[in-house]
Motif scaffolding. Structure first.
Motif, PDB file in Angstrom:
ATOM      1  N   THR A  37      15.067  49.490  46.640  1.00 21.98           N
ATOM      2  CA  THR A  37      15.083  48.955  47.954  1.00 21.98           C
ATOM      3  C   THR A  37      15.485  50.099  48.967  1.00 21.98           C
ATOM      4  O   THR A  37      14.889  50.270  50.060  1.00 21.98           O
ATOM      5  N   GLU A  57       6.670  42.976  47.161  1.00 28.45           N
ATOM      6  CA  GLU A  57       7.116  44.074  47.667  1.00 28.45           C
ATOM      7  C   GLU A  57       7.171  44.416  49.180  1.00 28.45           C
ATOM      8  O   GLU A  57       7.941  44.844  49.850  1.00 28.45           O
ATOM      9  N   THR A  81      13.146  52.818  49.213  1.00 35.74           N
ATOM     10  CA  THR A  81      12.141  52.438  50.074  1.00 35.74           C
ATOM     11  C   THR A  81      12.342  52.672  51.748  1.00 35.74           C
ATOM     12  O   THR A  81      11.625  53.164  52.434  1.00 35.74           O
ATOM     13  N   GLY A 116       1.251  47.231  48.384  1.00 41.85           N
ATOM     14  CA  GLY A 116       2.208  46.544  47.709  1.00 41.85           C
ATOM     15  C   GLY A 116       1.692  44.968  47.033  1.00 41.85           C
ATOM     16  O   GLY A 116       0.788  44.532  47.971  1.00 41.85           O
ATOM     17  N   THR A 133      11.961  40.313  43.307  1.00 41.25           N
ATOM     18  CA  THR A 133      10.569  40.475  42.840  1.00 41.25           C
ATOM     19  C   THR A 133      10.864  40.014  41.439  1.00 41.25           C
ATOM     20  O   THR A 133      12.045  40.051  41.002  1.00 41.25           O
TER      21      THR A 133
END
Length: 280
Positions: A103, A124, A106, A120, A135
């Protein structure tokens, strides 16, 4: 949708070279699907060479599926070089929301790199949108599925995320959505058995890089065309295994075969795609 045939033919004719910093689990499949669609792959993730490799390529795909600290720095270097050269950059935030590292990585990638597209599954992309999420490993949480009942809500948040990031947003699953801040496409190609083999999402992100690199004046349509192409090849692969009584390994083989044999006419004729310009 117009231009589907042209978009695929542009990929075949220009044979873009795509730099992939990608998932070790699916790296071979990504290379093969790129070759099958008419592009060429380079897989390089060492920080000492990624800028050079990116400079000779036509597009960059960043996939965080098998994430480690070394490759994060390589992703940042390659992404900044691609931005400098105005090459398309595609992010696949695999498993974002499953761990703090995924996370936070990203978030950092989005802060430091300008992405042309983000692809995604729904969980996501919701993590990208909200900054946190959950997820089922690297798969979408069943509670997050895109359905006919929530599709308008999903379209709204995809458009909002596109406006926020400046990137095309591609949410893939049983129903696919590809959107920018103004327009969106709903795509209903594919087959449920595609979820039984690893790498279909990674492969799609790879060919999306090729489709965008070969169609710089049709970016949203090219992203949607890549999603249609992958779904259609999944359909054709499933038909083939029903004929041959094959299983999941055969499905992957026939998926790549179908991509190598896909024509512009087949793409245009089999695409199940609807454009959405306004939401009630």
């Amino acid at each position: 949708m117009e231009h589907l045939k042209e978009i695929l033919e542009n990929v075949r004719e220009s044979a873009p070279l795509i730099h992939n910093i990608t998932n070790y689990v699916t790296v071979n499949d990504c290379a093969n699907i790129l070759l099958a669609c008419g592009a060429s792959p380079i897989m390089a993730d060492d920080g000492k060479e990624v800028e050079e490799i990116t400079a000779i390529c036509n597009g960059l795909v960043i996939n965080i599926g098998t994430l480690n600290e070394r490759t994060v720095e390589a992703m940042i270097k390659a992404g900044k070089k691609a931005n400098e050269l105005n090459h398309p950059v595609i992010l696949d935030p695999v498993g974002a929301g499953a761990s703090a590292l995924r996370t936070e990585t990203t978030k950092r990638l989005l802060q430091e790199i300008k992405f042309t597209a983000i692809r995604g599954n729904i969980s996501e992309i919701m993590t990208v949108y909200k900054g946190s999420g959950s997820t089922k490993g690297v798969d979408a949480d069943s509670a997050d599925r895109v359905t006919e009942n929530n599709i308008k809500e999903t379209l709204r948040f995809a458009k909002a995320l596109s406006e926020e990031t400046g990137a095309i947003i591609a949410i893939t699953g049983a129903i696919d959505i590809v959107a920018d801040a103004e327009r969106a496409y709903i795509i209903r190609n594919g087959h449920p058995m595609m979820s039984k083999i690893t790498g279909t999402g990674c492969m799609l992100t790879a060919i999306m890089g090729a489709f965008l690199a070969a169609n710089s004046d049709l970016l949203l349509k090219a992203a949607a065309a890549s999603v249609c192409a992958m779904g259609i090849c999944g359909e054709l692969a499933y038909l083939k295994i029903t004929e041959t009584k094959g299983g999941t390994a055969s499905l992957k083989m026939y998926l790549i075969d179908s991509m190598s044999e896909l024509t512009g006419d087949t793409l245009a004729n089999r695409a199940s795609i609807t454009e959405v310009t306004e939401l009630e």
